[in-house]
Enzyme design. Structure first.
Site, PDB file in Angstrom:
ATOM      1  N   ARG A   1       4.199 -90.606 -36.578  1.00  0.00           N
ATOM      2  CA  ARG A   1       4.995 -90.571 -37.728  1.00  0.00           C
ATOM      3  C   ARG A   1       5.403 -91.829 -37.937  1.00  0.00           C
ATOM      4  O   ARG A   1       5.204 -92.978 -37.438  1.00  0.00           O
ATOM      5  CB  ARG A   1       5.768 -89.793 -38.178  1.00  0.00           C
ATOM      6  CG  ARG A   1       5.186 -88.340 -38.237  1.00  0.00           C
ATOM      7  CD  ARG A   1       5.979 -87.258 -38.659  1.00  0.00           C
ATOM      8  NE  ARG A   1       6.511 -87.324 -40.078  1.00  0.00           N
ATOM      9  CZ  ARG A   1       7.362 -86.495 -40.589  1.00  0.00           C
ATOM     10  NH1 ARG A   1       8.241 -85.788 -39.918  1.00  0.00           N
ATOM     11  NH2 ARG A   1       7.909 -87.012 -42.062  1.00  0.00           N
TER      12      ARG A   1
ATOM     13  N   TYR B   1       5.021 -80.157 -43.181  1.00  0.00           N
ATOM     14  CA  TYR B   1       5.889 -78.968 -42.490  1.00  0.00           C
ATOM     15  C   TYR B   1       5.324 -77.691 -42.716  1.00  0.00           C
ATOM     16  O   TYR B   1       5.901 -76.500 -42.298  1.00  0.00           O
ATOM     17  CB  TYR B   1       7.555 -79.074 -42.911  1.00  0.00           C
ATOM     18  CG  TYR B   1       8.129 -80.226 -42.757  1.00  0.00           C
ATOM     19  CD1 TYR B   1       8.200 -80.679 -41.232  1.00  0.00           C
ATOM     20  CD2 TYR B   1       8.515 -81.471 -43.583  1.00  0.00           C
ATOM     21  CE1 TYR B   1       8.653 -81.829 -41.116  1.00  0.00           C
ATOM     22  CE2 TYR B   1       8.893 -82.675 -43.393  1.00  0.00           C
ATOM     23  CZ  TYR B   1       9.177 -82.776 -41.810  1.00  0.00           C
ATOM     24  OH  TYR B   1       9.800 -83.942 -41.540  1.00  0.00           O
TER      25      TYR B   1
ATOM     26  N   GLU C   1      15.403 -79.572 -27.637  1.00  0.00           N
ATOM     27  CA  GLU C   1      15.193 -80.247 -28.842  1.00  0.00           C
ATOM     28  C   GLU C   1      13.888 -79.919 -29.271  1.00  0.00           C
ATOM     29  O   GLU C   1      12.851 -79.898 -28.682  1.00  0.00           O
ATOM     30  CB  GLU C   1      15.345 -81.715 -28.804  1.00  0.00           C
ATOM     31  CG  GLU C   1      15.030 -82.417 -30.014  1.00  0.00           C
ATOM     32  CD  GLU C   1      15.156 -84.016 -29.757  1.00  0.00           C
ATOM     33  OE1 GLU C   1      15.904 -84.430 -28.644  1.00  0.00           O
ATOM     34  OE2 GLU C   1      15.018 -84.916 -30.731  1.00  0.00           O
TER      35      GLU C   1
ATOM     36  N   HIS D   1      10.934 -80.438 -32.520  1.00  0.00           N
ATOM     37  CA  HIS D   1      10.422 -80.892 -33.912  1.00  0.00           C
ATOM     38  C   HIS D   1       9.258 -80.104 -34.572  1.00  0.00           C
ATOM     39  O   HIS D   1       8.443 -80.089 -33.486  1.00  0.00           O
ATOM     40  CB  HIS D   1      10.344 -82.522 -33.657  1.00  0.00           C
ATOM     41  CG  HIS D   1      11.688 -82.955 -33.433  1.00  0.00           C
ATOM     42  ND1 HIS D   1      12.560 -83.157 -34.549  1.00  0.00           N
ATOM     43  CD2 HIS D   1      12.104 -83.490 -32.543  1.00  0.00           C
ATOM     44  CE1 HIS D   1      13.636 -83.803 -33.881  1.00  0.00           C
ATOM     45  NE2 HIS D   1      13.481 -84.011 -32.716  1.00  0.00           N
ATOM     46  N   LEU D   2       9.094 -79.888 -35.475  1.00  0.00           N
ATOM     47  CA  LEU D   2       7.884 -79.300 -36.112  1.00  0.00           C
ATOM     48  C   LEU D   2       6.572 -80.363 -36.195  1.00  0.00           C
ATOM     49  O   LEU D   2       5.491 -80.010 -35.611  1.00  0.00           O
ATOM     50  CB  LEU D   2       7.977 -78.749 -37.776  1.00  0.00           C
ATOM     51  CG  LEU D   2       8.874 -77.687 -37.937  1.00  0.00           C
ATOM     52  CD1 LEU D   2       9.078 -77.250 -39.402  1.00  0.00           C
ATOM     53  CD2 LEU D   2       8.409 -76.329 -37.161  1.00  0.00           C
ATOM     54  N   SER D   3       7.040 -81.661 -36.469  1.00  0.00           N
ATOM     55  CA  SER D   3       5.958 -82.485 -36.506  1.00  0.00           C
ATOM     56  C   SER D   3       5.905 -83.590 -35.153  1.00  0.00           C
ATOM     57  O   SER D   3       6.953 -83.221 -34.546  1.00  0.00           O
ATOM     58  CB  SER D   3       6.216 -83.421 -37.922  1.00  0.00           C
ATOM     59  OG  SER D   3       7.454 -84.079 -37.729  1.00  0.00           O
TER      60      SER D   3
ATOM     61  N   PRO E   1      19.425 -81.018 -41.344  1.00  0.00           N
ATOM     62  CA  PRO E   1      19.466 -81.289 -42.911  1.00  0.00           C
ATOM     63  C   PRO E   1      17.969 -81.126 -43.520  1.00  0.00           C
ATOM     64  O   PRO E   1      16.860 -81.529 -42.802  1.00  0.00           O
ATOM     65  CB  PRO E   1      19.671 -82.833 -43.089  1.00  0.00           C
ATOM     66  CG  PRO E   1      19.810 -83.287 -41.765  1.00  0.00           C
ATOM     67  CD  PRO E   1      20.097 -82.113 -40.765  1.00  0.00           C
ATOM     68  N   ASN E   2      17.807 -80.549 -44.607  1.00  0.00           N
ATOM     69  CA  ASN E   2      16.659 -80.224 -45.416  1.00  0.00           C
ATOM     70  C   ASN E   2      15.648 -79.002 -44.587  1.00  0.00           C
ATOM     71  O   ASN E   2      14.571 -78.602 -45.247  1.00  0.00           O
ATOM     72  CB  ASN E   2      15.706 -81.624 -45.624  1.00  0.00           C
ATOM     73  CG  ASN E   2      16.590 -82.757 -46.364  1.00  0.00           C
ATOM     74  OD1 ASN E   2      17.008 -82.214 -47.360  1.00  0.00           O
ATOM     75  ND2 ASN E   2      16.742 -83.677 -45.419  1.00  0.00           N
TER      76      ASN E   2
ATOM     77  N   HIS F   1      17.677 -89.119 -35.526  1.00  0.00           N
ATOM     78  CA  HIS F   1      17.277 -90.437 -35.425  1.00  0.00           C
ATOM     79  C   HIS F   1      18.679 -91.220 -35.909  1.00  0.00           C
ATOM     80  O   HIS F   1      18.661 -92.809 -35.838  1.00  0.00           O
ATOM     81  CB  HIS F   1      16.381 -91.113 -36.453  1.00  0.00           C
ATOM     82  CG  HIS F   1      14.957 -90.032 -36.345  1.00  0.00           C
ATOM     83  ND1 HIS F   1      14.149 -89.887 -35.196  1.00  0.00           N
ATOM     84  CD2 HIS F   1      14.658 -89.033 -37.217  1.00  0.00           C
ATOM     85  CE1 HIS F   1      13.499 -88.679 -35.705  1.00  0.00           C
ATOM     86  NE2 HIS F   1      13.694 -88.358 -36.771  1.00  0.00           N
TER      87      HIS F   1
ATOM     88  N   ALA G   1      16.690 -85.231 -39.440  1.00  0.00           N
ATOM     89  CA  ALA G   1      16.729 -86.697 -39.653  1.00  0.00           C
ATOM     90  C   ALA G   1      17.979 -87.172 -38.659  1.00  0.00           C
ATOM     91  O   ALA G   1      18.148 -88.188 -38.331  1.00  0.00           O
ATOM     92  CB  ALA G   1      17.072 -86.909 -41.216  1.00  0.00           C
TER      93      ALA G   1
ATOM     94  N   ASN H   1      17.090 -78.266 -33.849  1.00  0.00           N
ATOM     95  CA  ASN H   1      16.151 -79.202 -34.519  1.00  0.00           C
ATOM     96  C   ASN H   1      17.128 -80.106 -35.277  1.00  0.00           C
ATOM     97  O   ASN H   1      17.447 -79.681 -36.477  1.00  0.00           O
ATOM     98  CB  ASN H   1      15.104 -78.374 -35.280  1.00  0.00           C
ATOM     99  CG  ASN H   1      14.166 -79.512 -35.985  1.00  0.00           C
ATOM    100  OD1 ASN H   1      14.473 -80.708 -36.092  1.00  0.00           O
ATOM    101  ND2 ASN H   1      13.068 -79.153 -36.601  1.00  0.00           N
TER     102      ASN H   1
ATOM    103  N   ARG I   1       9.500 -78.385 -49.046  1.00  0.00           N
ATOM    104  CA  ARG I   1       9.349 -79.787 -48.902  1.00  0.00           C
ATOM    105  C   ARG I   1       8.219 -80.351 -47.793  1.00  0.00           C
ATOM    106  O   ARG I   1       7.719 -79.589 -47.064  1.00  0.00           O
ATOM    107  CB  ARG I   1      10.533 -80.360 -47.815  1.00  0.00           C
ATOM    108  CG  ARG I   1      10.637 -79.723 -46.223  1.00  0.00           C
ATOM    109  CD  ARG I   1      11.648 -80.063 -45.429  1.00  0.00           C
ATOM    110  NE  ARG I   1      12.003 -81.469 -45.243  1.00  0.00           N
ATOM    111  CZ  ARG I   1      12.301 -81.887 -44.091  1.00  0.00           C
ATOM    112  NH1 ARG I   1      12.740 -81.266 -42.993  1.00  0.00           N
ATOM    113  NH2 ARG I   1      12.346 -83.205 -43.749  1.00  0.00           N
TER     114      ARG I   1
HETATM  115  C1  DQA Z   1      11.895 -83.121 -38.137  1.00  0.00           C
HETATM  116  C2  DQA Z   1      11.303 -84.388 -37.849  1.00  0.00           C
HETATM  117  C3  DQA Z   1      12.295 -85.647 -38.418  1.00  0.00           C
HETATM  118  O1  DQA Z   1      12.054 -86.932 -38.299  1.00  0.00           O
HETATM  119  C4  DQA Z   1      12.677 -85.150 -40.037  1.00  0.00           C
HETATM  120  O2  DQA Z   1      13.736 -86.048 -40.373  1.00  0.00           O
HETATM  121  C5  DQA Z   1      12.931 -83.849 -40.402  1.00  0.00           C
HETATM  122  C6  DQA Z   1      12.107 -82.722 -39.454  1.00  0.00           C
HETATM  123  C7  DQA Z   1      10.651 -82.201 -37.767  1.00  0.00           C
HETATM  124  O3  DQA Z   1      10.965 -80.888 -37.498  1.00  0.00           O
HETATM  125  O4  DQA Z   1       9.418 -82.278 -37.514  1.00  0.00           O
HETATM  126  O5  DQA Z   1      13.642 -83.522 -41.169  1.00  0.00           O
HETATM  127  O6  DQA Z   1      12.719 -82.694 -37.149  1.00  0.00           O
END
Ligand code: DQA
Length: 143
Positions: free
Chosen positions: A106, A22, A97, A99-101, A9-10, A79, A76, A73, A17
């Site tokens: 965080r 990101y 898995e 994650h960009l961040s 999502p997103n 979690h 959200a 990825n 965003r």
């Molecule tokens: C994310 C980190 C997640 O906590 C967040 O909800 C995202 C992006 C990342 O790629 O850093 O939507 O997965």
């Protein structure tokens, strides 16, 4: 060799965003970077993005038909979702898995990942390069 690359999502909002977290590049840019990286590796790719948990579960189940590995990825859902790691375990394909961040630097609610226990590796905080590292991790695992 074919990998399914799932973004949750997103992730369709990349470039818009929270660019301070990101970056300014889009999901299409990300896909182009991964395609370019895989061009001489003999790896075919399939991209899937959804904002819905059930659609992601369906995509993972579908991967059993003709994919050799999964890069995910879960955004959200990382979690919150039990269904996504259950689906990864159900198909038994190697999954990485990404994650960009860097989740560890965080909010505290991002520190726990339900998905990671179903994955052979978790890569975070490396931006788009994390997906490229995930390709190499899968290739290594499938040797
Ligand atoms: C994310 C980190 C997640 O906590 C967040 O909800 C995202 C992006 C990342 O790629 O850093 O939507 O997965």
């Amino acid at each position: 060799m074919k990998f399914l690359i799932i973004n949750g999502p997103n992730m369709n909002m990349l470039g818009v965003r929270e660019p301070e977290i990101y970056g300014h590049k889009t999901l299409k840019d990300l896909e182009a970077v991964i395609w370019a990286y895989c061009s001489d590796k003999g790896v075919d790719l399939e991209f899937f993005q959804s904002n819905s948990e059930g659609a992601i579960v369906d995509a993972i189940q579908e991967a059993l038909k003709d994919d050799d590995g999964i890069i995910i990825n879960p955004a959200a859902y990382t979690h919150t979702s039990i269904a996504i790691p259950d689906a990864i375990k159900a198909v038994g394909l190697p999954a990485v898995e990404v994650h960009l961040s860097d989740l560890n630097s965080r909010e505290s609610y991002r520190k726990h990942s339900f998905t990671s226990e179903a994955c052979i590796a978790t890569i975070m905080g490396k931006g788009f390069d994390g997906y490229l590292e995930a390709v190499d991790t899968l290739l290594q695992a499938l040797k």
